[in-house]
Design an enzyme around this catalytic site. Sequence first.
Site, PDB file in Angstrom:
ATOM      1  N   LYS A  36      36.104  38.524  42.920  1.00 53.73           N
ATOM      2  CA  LYS A  36      34.521  38.526  42.403  1.00 53.73           C
ATOM      3  C   LYS A  36      34.412  39.730  41.477  1.00 53.73           C
ATOM      4  CE  LYS A  36      32.060  40.530  46.071  1.00 53.73           C
ATOM      5  NZ  LYS A  36      31.121  40.542  47.065  1.00 53.73           N
ATOM      6  N   SER A 146      35.851  45.442  52.974  1.00 59.01           N
ATOM      7  CA  SER A 146      34.637  45.877  53.485  1.00 59.01           C
ATOM      8  C   SER A 146      33.924  46.557  52.555  1.00 59.01           C
ATOM      9  CB  SER A 146      35.265  46.844  54.774  1.00 59.01           C
ATOM     10  OG  SER A 146      35.677  48.034  54.190  1.00 59.01           O
ATOM     11  N   GLY A 181      27.840  61.801  58.615  1.00 59.73           N
ATOM     12  CA  GLY A 181      29.005  61.160  59.385  1.00 59.73           C
ATOM     13  C   GLY A 181      30.109  62.122  58.821  1.00 59.73           C
ATOM     14  N   GLY A 183      32.948  61.863  59.580  1.00 56.60           N
ATOM     15  CA  GLY A 183      34.528  60.925  59.505  1.00 56.60           C
ATOM     16  C   GLY A 183      35.161  61.516  58.175  1.00 56.60           C
ATOM     17  N   LEU A 321      42.323  50.654  56.697  1.00 52.47           N
ATOM     18  CA  LEU A 321      43.345  51.453  56.101  1.00 52.47           C
ATOM     19  C   LEU A 321      44.030  50.483  54.871  1.00 52.47           C
ATOM     20  CD1 LEU A 321      44.696  53.961  58.343  1.00 52.47           C
ATOM     21  CD2 LEU A 321      42.844  54.424  56.726  1.00 52.47           C
ATOM     22  N   HIS A 446      66.172  73.669  54.745  1.00 50.41           N
ATOM     23  CA  HIS A 446      65.302  74.822  54.652  1.00 50.41           C
ATOM     24  C   HIS A 446      65.158  75.422  53.234  1.00 50.41           C
ATOM     25  CE1 HIS A 446      64.035  79.033  56.262  1.00 50.41           C
ATOM     26  NE2 HIS A 446      65.087  79.384  55.253  1.00 50.41           N
TER      27      HIS A 446
HETATM   28  P1  FAD Z   1      39.458  45.586  49.649  1.00 52.19           P
HETATM   29  O1  FAD Z   1      40.073  46.602  49.115  1.00 52.19           O
HETATM   30  O2  FAD Z   1      37.947  45.873  50.145  1.00 52.19           O
HETATM   31  O3  FAD Z   1      39.373  44.313  48.693  1.00 52.19           O
HETATM   32  C1  FAD Z   1      38.486  43.277  48.877  1.00 52.19           C
HETATM   33  C2  FAD Z   1      38.453  42.363  47.630  1.00 52.19           C
HETATM   34  O4  FAD Z   1      37.829  41.168  47.939  1.00 52.19           O
HETATM   35  C3  FAD Z   1      37.225  43.282  46.619  1.00 52.19           C
HETATM   36  O5  FAD Z   1      37.811  43.285  45.642  1.00 52.19           O
HETATM   37  C4  FAD Z   1      35.963  42.300  46.823  1.00 52.19           C
HETATM   38  O6  FAD Z   1      35.269  42.410  45.674  1.00 52.19           O
HETATM   39  C5  FAD Z   1      36.687  41.232  47.035  1.00 52.19           C
HETATM   40  N1  FAD Z   1      35.785  39.737  47.603  1.00 52.19           N
HETATM   41  C6  FAD Z   1      34.936  40.136  48.549  1.00 52.19           C
HETATM   42  N2  FAD Z   1      34.384  38.611  48.741  1.00 52.19           N
HETATM   43  C7  FAD Z   1      34.809  37.946  47.950  1.00 52.19           C
HETATM   44  C8  FAD Z   1      34.335  36.539  47.693  1.00 52.19           C
HETATM   45  N3  FAD Z   1      33.633  35.871  48.470  1.00 52.19           N
HETATM   46  N4  FAD Z   1      35.252  35.970  46.787  1.00 52.19           N
HETATM   47  C9  FAD Z   1      36.080  36.635  45.989  1.00 52.19           C
HETATM   48  N5  FAD Z   1      36.414  38.117  46.090  1.00 52.19           N
HETATM   49  C10 FAD Z   1      35.816  38.701  47.095  1.00 52.19           C
HETATM   50  N6  FAD Z   1      42.456  53.756  52.852  1.00 52.19           N
HETATM   51  C11 FAD Z   1      43.525  54.310  52.937  1.00 52.19           C
HETATM   52  O7  FAD Z   1      44.742  53.703  53.440  1.00 52.19           O
HETATM   53  N7  FAD Z   1      43.823  55.705  52.249  1.00 52.19           N
HETATM   54  C12 FAD Z   1      43.090  56.238  51.698  1.00 52.19           C
HETATM   55  O8  FAD Z   1      43.245  57.125  50.984  1.00 52.19           O
HETATM   56  C13 FAD Z   1      41.752  55.487  51.589  1.00 52.19           C
HETATM   57  N8  FAD Z   1      40.734  56.208  51.007  1.00 52.19           N
HETATM   58  C14 FAD Z   1      39.417  55.587  50.941  1.00 52.19           C
HETATM   59  C15 FAD Z   1      38.459  56.310  50.312  1.00 52.19           C
HETATM   60  C16 FAD Z   1      37.227  55.616  50.088  1.00 52.19           C
HETATM   61  C17 FAD Z   1      36.117  56.265  49.338  1.00 52.19           C
HETATM   62  C18 FAD Z   1      36.828  54.406  50.685  1.00 52.19           C
HETATM   63  C19 FAD Z   1      35.548  53.729  50.834  1.00 52.19           C
HETATM   64  C20 FAD Z   1      37.927  53.765  51.428  1.00 52.19           C
HETATM   65  C21 FAD Z   1      39.239  54.220  51.553  1.00 52.19           C
HETATM   66  N9  FAD Z   1      40.406  53.692  52.244  1.00 52.19           N
HETATM   67  C22 FAD Z   1      41.581  54.262  52.234  1.00 52.19           C
HETATM   68  C23 FAD Z   1      40.316  52.408  52.791  1.00 52.19           C
HETATM   69  C24 FAD Z   1      40.900  51.333  52.010  1.00 52.19           C
HETATM   70  O9  FAD Z   1      40.174  51.179  50.744  1.00 52.19           O
HETATM   71  C25 FAD Z   1      40.589  49.868  52.674  1.00 52.19           C
HETATM   72  O10 FAD Z   1      41.107  50.108  53.918  1.00 52.19           O
HETATM   73  C26 FAD Z   1      41.269  48.740  51.764  1.00 52.19           C
HETATM   74  O11 FAD Z   1      40.922  48.916  50.501  1.00 52.19           O
HETATM   75  C27 FAD Z   1      41.090  47.345  52.481  1.00 52.19           C
HETATM   76  O12 FAD Z   1      41.771  46.652  51.798  1.00 52.19           O
HETATM   77  P2  FAD Z   1      41.347  44.931  51.710  1.00 52.19           P
HETATM   78  O13 FAD Z   1      42.331  44.326  50.677  1.00 52.19           O
HETATM   79  O14 FAD Z   1      41.421  44.371  53.078  1.00 52.19           O
HETATM   80  O15 FAD Z   1      40.173  45.084  50.952  1.00 52.19           O
HETATM   81  P1  NAI Z   2      34.601  56.947  59.576  1.00 49.98           P
HETATM   82  O1  NAI Z   2      34.371  55.979  60.938  1.00 49.98           O
HETATM   83  O2  NAI Z   2      35.555  57.296  59.465  1.00 49.98           O
HETATM   84  O3  NAI Z   2      33.486  57.840  60.021  1.00 49.98           O
HETATM   85  C1  NAI Z   2      31.938  57.667  60.180  1.00 49.98           C
HETATM   86  C2  NAI Z   2      31.560  58.895  61.108  1.00 49.98           C
HETATM   87  O4  NAI Z   2      30.177  58.655  61.130  1.00 49.98           O
HETATM   88  C3  NAI Z   2      32.003  58.933  62.543  1.00 49.98           C
HETATM   89  O5  NAI Z   2      32.497  60.046  62.775  1.00 49.98           O
HETATM   90  C4  NAI Z   2      30.756  58.557  63.395  1.00 49.98           C
HETATM   91  O6  NAI Z   2      30.644  58.985  64.674  1.00 49.98           O
HETATM   92  C5  NAI Z   2      29.688  58.965  62.373  1.00 49.98           C
HETATM   93  N1  NAI Z   2      28.287  58.458  62.523  1.00 49.98           N
HETATM   94  C6  NAI Z   2      27.998  57.079  62.470  1.00 49.98           C
HETATM   95  N2  NAI Z   2      26.470  57.062  62.692  1.00 49.98           N
HETATM   96  C7  NAI Z   2      26.116  58.311  62.571  1.00 49.98           C
HETATM   97  C8  NAI Z   2      24.702  58.727  62.482  1.00 49.98           C
HETATM   98  N3  NAI Z   2      23.804  57.749  62.369  1.00 49.98           N
HETATM   99  N4  NAI Z   2      24.600  59.709  62.068  1.00 49.98           N
HETATM  100  C9  NAI Z   2      25.607  60.752  61.964  1.00 49.98           C
HETATM  101  N5  NAI Z   2      27.044  60.438  62.356  1.00 49.98           N
HETATM  102  C10 NAI Z   2      27.205  59.311  62.328  1.00 49.98           C
HETATM  103  O7  NAI Z   2      33.903  56.170  58.462  1.00 49.98           O
HETATM  104  P2  NAI Z   2      33.857  56.611  56.963  1.00 49.98           P
HETATM  105  O8  NAI Z   2      33.935  57.983  56.755  1.00 49.98           O
HETATM  106  O9  NAI Z   2      32.594  56.004  56.429  1.00 49.98           O
HETATM  107  O10 NAI Z   2      35.051  55.704  56.320  1.00 49.98           O
HETATM  108  C11 NAI Z   2      35.339  54.433  56.444  1.00 49.98           C
HETATM  109  C12 NAI Z   2      36.341  54.031  56.642  1.00 49.98           C
HETATM  110  O11 NAI Z   2      37.153  53.894  55.486  1.00 49.98           O
HETATM  111  C13 NAI Z   2      37.277  54.964  57.381  1.00 49.98           C
HETATM  112  O12 NAI Z   2      37.088  54.632  58.676  1.00 49.98           O
HETATM  113  C14 NAI Z   2      38.758  54.615  56.907  1.00 49.98           C
HETATM  114  O13 NAI Z   2      39.158  53.347  57.715  1.00 49.98           O
HETATM  115  C15 NAI Z   2      38.501  54.367  55.524  1.00 49.98           C
HETATM  116  N6  NAI Z   2      38.966  55.466  54.782  1.00 49.98           N
HETATM  117  C16 NAI Z   2      40.287  55.894  54.870  1.00 49.98           C
HETATM  118  C17 NAI Z   2      40.456  57.114  54.150  1.00 49.98           C
HETATM  119  C18 NAI Z   2      41.992  57.456  54.351  1.00 49.98           C
HETATM  120  O14 NAI Z   2      42.639  56.872  54.888  1.00 49.98           O
HETATM  121  N7  NAI Z   2      42.288  58.941  54.249  1.00 49.98           N
HETATM  122  C19 NAI Z   2      39.570  57.728  53.314  1.00 49.98           C
HETATM  123  C20 NAI Z   2      38.123  56.997  53.367  1.00 49.98           C
HETATM  124  C21 NAI Z   2      38.035  55.882  54.121  1.00 49.98           C
END
Ligand code: FAD
Ligand code: NAI
Length: 468
Positions: A36, A146, A181, A183, A321, A446
């Site tokens: 989308k 998500s 948060g 996290g 992830l 090393h």
């Molecule tokens: P998404 O990547 O969310 O893709 C879903 C796609 O579906 C989107 O493009 C959306 O537009 C599309 N879509 C939704 N509904 C529809 C519909 N009805 N029709 C058509 N298209 C649609 N994970 C890591 O492993 N390492 C990281 O370093 C990491 N860093 C992150 C940093 C941030 C700030 C965030 C927010 C997330 C991060 N994540 C990281 C998490 C990672 O981005 C997600 O776990 C991953 O993108 C999930 O992949 P997915 O394919 O399930 O969904």
């Molecule tokens: P998160 O689940 O990692 O952390 C959210 C944190 O917010 C938790 O520690 C929780 O206890 C806290 N929380 C929840 N409600 C709260 C409240 N009302 N007040 C204060 N604290 C509160 O979620 P986050 O950081 O938003 O990331 C979402 C997801 O995206 C992650 O779980 C991860 O799966 C993915 N992600 C992965 C990355 C990576 O692999 N390096 C980087 C960024 C995102």
Amino acid sequence: MAEYQFDVVVIGAGPGGYVAAIRAAQCGKRVAIVEKQKTLGGTCLNWGCIPSKALLDSSEHYHMAKTKFKTHGIDVSGLKVNLKQMMKRKEDVVETTTKGIEYLMKKNKIEVFKGTATFKDAHSIVVTGDTTTEVTGENFIIATGSSVTPLPTVKTNGKNIITSDEAISLKKVPKHMVVIGGGVIGVELGSVYARLGAKVTVIEFLDRLIPGMDKDCGKALQRSLSSHCDVEFHFKTKVTGATAKGNNVKVTAENSKGETLTFDADMVLVSIGRKPNTEHLGLANVGIDCDERGRIPINDHFQTKVPNIYAIGDVVRGIMLAHKASEEGNVCAEIIAGQQGHINYNAIPNVVYTWPEVASVGKTEDECKEAGIAYKSGKFPFKASGRARAAEESEGFVKVLSDKETDEIVGIHMVGPRAADMIAEGVLAIEYRASAEDVGMAIHPHPTFTEAIKEAALAATGNRPIHL
Ligand code: FAD
Ligand code: NAI
């Protein structure tokens, strides 16, 4: 089946969806993908992994120049942040990466439909974009990912009460950023702006940072972040509201003693988790109900209750992830193509790209206790590593947990330099069911940071680390 336009239609072009589409095409299927957004790559490439890591790298270079170069004998003057250029580089990285996915779709002869997909019935969807198109398929893979979980008491405004979607594109460095948060998003994006000079206050509901990871990791990361930057933490604290007035935001919170805390900030980042995207999918039209957390229920073969509709990635159970989504996409496509597929969910690494980095695979100590696994723990600190000293990067440790009876490695957790890359060794160890002794015997180059893994493994086999 000739009656359908495609053998496999993938909905969502994130790391789950585009990998599923490529693998299905490699298996000889006629494949379409629906997205989308204007660009492919999903959250990961557009607003998640890639842009955040680009900013983490740039901000770490700046911070290193500011705080560590002098010790290395490098004097710099006139050092300053050019945020506009930092953001431009990030955007260039994102553009090149998302264009790469367009190229891979063409290369694999995958038809791309731009628009929102809604199920009409189990074999057809309507794609609504610039035009409306009906697409039919023998099988569907839902990979819609998500989006940010809203906090009911804190309404975002896209300006100074924001989510990660906006935090990757700020036009100036905030003076005081409150992060709700503690996290992974909170510590990663909080780190970016703290390194660039912002004061950062992290408010976390639970009793520690990155609570999903091994306890020792959260503690060590907290120590590092507060010693390098102006970062303050409030644990066991619940945010009760945030009110924006002009450029300022007043945040109120309540701690575990029932005291009310107030914070004046110019930026508030809400990062309390993410929720599955299922709206507009028309799941009711095919009789699929979501579970209590809004996820699409699936069986071990990624099938929903409608056998030809599969679901993978952030929209289903499990850790959110990119590499988990991609592997599910890969295996799901193979299952549809009639092959056997399996994922070892215990061997999925989890990385936090702060500096030092945090990385883990397998069970934490708490999870071992809950599962009744008697374990041995071996720990090796980077301050005992010659390579770490040479690099001026001596913070953190590697911890190896192994089964008390069999010596099989059950978890590896680390905080330290390049932990994100080093954890791959831990993944292999768990995947191949290595013992701590196996890893302790393996010769590591090393001087490298990886020697800390060997030493921690030796520590887990008994009192055998050499450099401790
Ligand atoms: P998404 O990547 O969310 O893709 C879903 C796609 O579906 C989107 O493009 C959306 O537009 C599309 N879509 C939704 N509904 C529809 C519909 N009805 N029709 C058509 N298209 C649609 N994970 C890591 O492993 N390492 C990281 O370093 C990491 N860093 C992150 C940093 C941030 C700030 C965030 C927010 C997330 C991060 N994540 C990281 C998490 C990672 O981005 C997600 O776990 C991953 O993108 C999930 O992949 P997915 O394919 O399930 O969904
Ligand atoms: P998160 O689940 O990692 O952390 C959210 C944190 O917010 C938790 O520690 C929780 O206890 C806290 N929380 C929840 N409600 C709260 C409240 N009302 N007040 C204060 N604290 C509160 O979620 P986050 O950081 O938003 O990331 C979402 C997801 O995206 C992650 O779980 C991860 O799966 C993915 N992600 C992965 C990355 C990576 O692999 N390096 C980087 C960024 C995102």
